[in-house]
Design an enzyme around this catalytic site. Structure first.
Site, PDB file in Angstrom:
ATOM      1  N   ASP A   1      28.974   8.704   7.410  1.00 26.65           N
ATOM      2  CA  ASP A   1      29.922   9.702   6.937  1.00 26.65           C
ATOM      3  C   ASP A   1      29.227  11.062   7.086  1.00 26.65           C
ATOM      4  OD1 ASP A   1      32.056  11.078   5.917  1.00 26.65           O
ATOM      5  OD2 ASP A   1      32.303   9.832   4.131  1.00 26.65           O
TER       6      ASP A   1
HETATM    7  C1  BGC Z   1      34.916  12.135   4.744  1.00 27.65           C
HETATM    8  C2  BGC Z   1      35.270  11.235   5.906  1.00 27.65           C
HETATM    9  C3  BGC Z   1      35.669  12.071   7.093  1.00 27.65           C
HETATM   10  C4  BGC Z   1      34.547  13.023   7.435  1.00 27.65           C
HETATM   11  C5  BGC Z   1      34.851  13.929   8.601  1.00 27.65           C
HETATM   12  C6  BGC Z   1      33.901  13.183   5.133  1.00 27.65           C
HETATM   13  O1  BGC Z   1      33.755  14.115   4.124  1.00 27.65           O
HETATM   14  O2  BGC Z   1      34.420  11.373   3.687  1.00 27.65           O
HETATM   15  O3  BGC Z   1      36.307  10.376   5.545  1.00 27.65           O
HETATM   16  O4  BGC Z   1      35.990  11.251   8.174  1.00 27.65           O
HETATM   17  O5  BGC Z   1      34.290  13.852   6.315  1.00 27.65           O
HETATM   18  O6  BGC Z   1      35.770  14.885   8.263  1.00 27.65           O
END
Ligand code: BGC
Length: 747
Positions: A286
């Protein structure tokens, strides 16, 4: 870490582009880039063989370049590294010399994110939880396929969707992005969603692996849970998603699990995901969820996103110093390449084309219609008969102009812009409510053209009651916004909406409440209105879907994927554990070292274990507001003739009869109680099916029960075990209404 600087093209420009599009559905495809060449383009070889052929040709630098992102193109200026990207949230450069494209990632929970900033269009589907409420694997496939199609149309080749964390705490701000509280329901649907996305030659992922079940302190929290509970609950949803949906990628989560960050957690990434589930794809972190080089690599992380702090120079130095072997490096690269071949992003290079917004609206509407849940309908208050209504009062939640959507990285830019934001109308901003310009007021008026439909903003209970008093029907729209990066302080509707509903219902016995929420909410007024609909975050064409259900051209057939408790006091953790100051999300400028080190942990212990959602309330004998799996219809059904047979699987056969006067779709739910020796004295969902039936029609259906869904996780054996003994199988229309019962003995 995250800055959101969305700009939005003018409404006029959008309208112009739609007008230009009419009649050109899926047309205007641009010429394809020259196809890559090389022995790996032999499509008779397997993705693994093809990946190895590429790998043999790659330099160390090319290999390292595949292991990390180059920032967040959406928010950053054009650089040589991200120039070829499509301005999404992540980009890993490919191997241009060998014809391997970059991995161009966009968030895509309920539609393609950041389309507006790029001057493009994308459909907002109803929130994922609405798709879960449809209990319909075909709808989940369509959901994923639409996302895949629109991603590809915009030039992306990887989706960051597929959220499948269980609703362990209904206050989780991302509940709308997930698929409910049950692992069999959520896992089955996420598998179909990913399958749909990948059918469009886009890399699909599932996320956030694992146990990222609250947003508060998500970058610091250490989740404590025993293995059996984890394997039978949250991890089971992922297991089903991985084994049935074959996602090319899995995103590991921000939080720690039993001591280690998920993205450097050997148990989660290697022992369970890669070894036990035989996941052949790649794991990406993530955003900012990587916290080490050697440890994360050895644990099984393949790709750092969105940046290159640990998996670039540091990684190369580790390979050169021998602290990471070249075999380990090659394993990561192999997984990424084979997934690109498997998903088809190399054989079917991206082709930008213009999406058909009208087709998108129709898909969004149909999925919403199948996910709307009718919670209450006293004296058949619904459907409404327009011919009998002189006046309708429509109240609250900006229902004159729009419907609310879920925020965070899931946010889809509304075509036409935010319906209500007064300043900078049209723009979407991180952590701000975004209203889709789909007007319930107009949808209602269109279905009751001869009726006077008046609007009251629902901001003053007395004024709303006065507006409702003389109307034939009062329809109150109530909402609760939610987003990533926050949890709800409680399950109470905000902005004093409880008082508005109570006042309106007291003034008018024909009050209908339409909820626009991603989470369960409490309803101190539940006895007062004649009818209640849960419409979730309803998507691009939500108003038409709600209109069709209110006036009965569509029969609601959704059922709750989450229990609605009576009060937060009834939850396994009545008070949500929030982080101490030192574990709170960084705000303001953060140096990369600080971020990388990770915030000091605070502890959350899931001692309710496997008893997530309905399993908890059943064990505690706690009455709930609306149970898991519950939903009414404009018709009625009866169940009969349960027969069980057991061979390799237990097979439940039974008959459903539509006993009412109109067609409808019934979701039949199959639960099991395990033998006493399993020590799980509560039922679990083991299968379901959705059947469309005409009035008075009956159909005999069969549900095969996967033996794993009847098993327990045996820690001693480190595997699934079927406990010998009597299994009670229960069948019916909700977790608390199971008229059929039979016992099967398993050895
Ligand atoms: C989120 C993810 C997301 C990623 C990219 C993170 O803060 O938890 O779900 O895909 O950001 O935007």
């Amino acid at each position: 870490m995250r800055q959101s600087r969305f700009r939005f093209p003018s409404f006029a420009l959008l309208i112009l582009s739609i007008v230009c599009l009419t009649g050109q559905s899926f047309a205007q495809r641009q010429p394809q880039a020259p196809a890559p060449t090389g022995p790996w383009m032999n499509t008779t070889l397997s993705p693994d063989e093809r990946a190895d052929l590429v790998l043999k040709e790659m330099t160390l630098d090319e290999k390292i370049a595949l292991l990390h992102g180059v920032g967040m193109p959406t928010d950053e200026p054009v650089t040589p590294e991200n120039a070829a990207s499509n301005r999404g949230v992540g980009y890993a450069v490919g191997v241009p010399r060998l014809g391997i494209p970059g991995i161009d990632m966009s968030d895509a929970a309920y539609g393609v994110r950041s389309s507006g900033v790029n001057g493009r269009y994308s459909t907002a589907l109803p929130a994922n939880v609405a798709a879960a409420a449809s209990w319909d694997p075909d709808a989940a496939f369509e959901y994923g396929a639409l996302i895949g199609r629109e991603l590809r149309a915009q030039g992306f080749n990887m989706s960051l969707g597929g959220g499948v964390n269980l609703t362990r705490d209904p206050r989780n701000g991302r509940t709308f992005e997930y698929l409910g509280e049950d692992p069999v329901l959520a896992g089955t649907l996420v598998a179909k969603l990913v399958e749909g996305t990948q059918s469009e030659h886009v890399i699909g992922d599932i996320k956030h692996y694992a146990l990222n079940d609250q947003e508060s302190g998500r970058n610091a929290v250490n989740v404590n849970i025993d293995k059996r509970a984890a394997r039978e609950s949250d991890l089971l949803a992922f297991e089903i998603g991985v084994s049935k949906g074959n996602p090319a990628a899995v995103m590991c989560s921000y939080n720690r699990v039993n001591g280690d960050f998920a993205c450097e957690n050997k148990y989660l990434l290697s022992d369970v995901l890669k070894k036990d589930w035989k996941f052949p794809g790649f794991v990406l972190s993530d955003w900012g969820g990587t916290h080490s080089t050697e440890k994360a690599s050895a644990a099984g992380l393949d790709n750092e996103e969105p940046g290159d702090f640990f998996f670039s120079d540091k990684f190369k130095a580790a390979v050169e110093a021998g602290t990471i072997s070249s075999a380990e490096l090659d394993e990561h690269v192999h997984r990424i390449l084979r997934s690109m071949f498997a998903a088809g992003v190399i054989d079917f290079p991206r082709q930008r084309f213009v999406v058909d917004p009208f087709a998108g609206f129709e898909t969004a509407r149909k999925i919403e219609e199948s996910g709307i849940v009718l919670l209450k309908n006293d004296h058949a208050a619904l459907p409404l008969n327009a011919a009998r209504l002189h006046t309708i009062a429509v109240i609250g939640s900006h229902s004159d102009v729009g419907m609310i959507s879920g925020g965070g990285s899931a946010q889809v830019d509304p075509i036409g812009g935010n319906a209500i934001l007064p300043a900078g109308k049209g723009a979407t901003h991180w952590m701000q409510e975004i209203w889709f310009p789909t007007s319930p007021l107009k949808a209602i008026q269109a279905r009751a053209p001869k009726t006077t439909v008046k609007y009251d903003p629902g901001t003053d209970p007395a004024a709303s009651a006065a507006a409702a008093k003389d109307a034939d029907v009062a329809i109150v729209f109530a909402y609760m916004w939610a987003s990533e990066a926050m949890d709800l302080p409680s399950l109470t509707l905000p902005h004093d909406q409880d008082a508005v509903i109570a006042a309106v219902a007291a003034a008018n016995p024909h009050t209908i409440v339409v909820l626009e929420t991603g989470n369960p909410v409490t309803m101190p007024w539940v006895g007062a209105p004649a009818a209640i609909l849960e419409a979730w975050f309803a998507g691009s064409d939500g108003a038409d879907a709600v209109g069709n259900v209110l006036f009965g051209s569509v029969n609601p057939g959704g059922k709750l994927p989450n229990t609605f408790p009576k009060s937060e006091a009834d939850l396994p953790h009545p008070t949500l554990t929030t982080p101490p100051a030192e574990s709170q999300h960084f705000s303001g400028p953060v140096n990369r070292e600080m971020w990388a080190k990770g915030l000091p942990p605070f502890q959350v212990t899931y001692d309710e274990g496997v008893k997530v959602g309905y399993k908890w309330y059943e064990t505690e004998k706690t009455p709930v507001l609306f149970p898991f799996g519950f939903g009414l219809s404009y018709t009625t059904y009866s169940y009969s003739g349960l027969k069980l047979s057991s061979g390799d699987t237990v097979r439940a056969t039974f008959t459903i009869t539509n006993t009412g006067a109109r067609e409808g779709s019934e979701i039949a739910e199959v639960y099991a109680m395990l033998p006493n020796a399993a020590d799980e004295p509560f039922k679990r969902l083991v299968g379901f099916t959705k059947v469309k039936l005409d009035a008075k029609q009956r159909q005999t259906v069969t549900v095969d029960i996967d033996p794993k869904y009847l098993s327990i996780w045996d820690e001693a054996k480190d595997g699934w075990s079927l406990v010998p003994g009597d299994y009670t199988i229960l069948v019916g229309g909700s977790s608390v209404d199971l008229p059929l019962k039979a016992v099967v003995s398993l050895k």
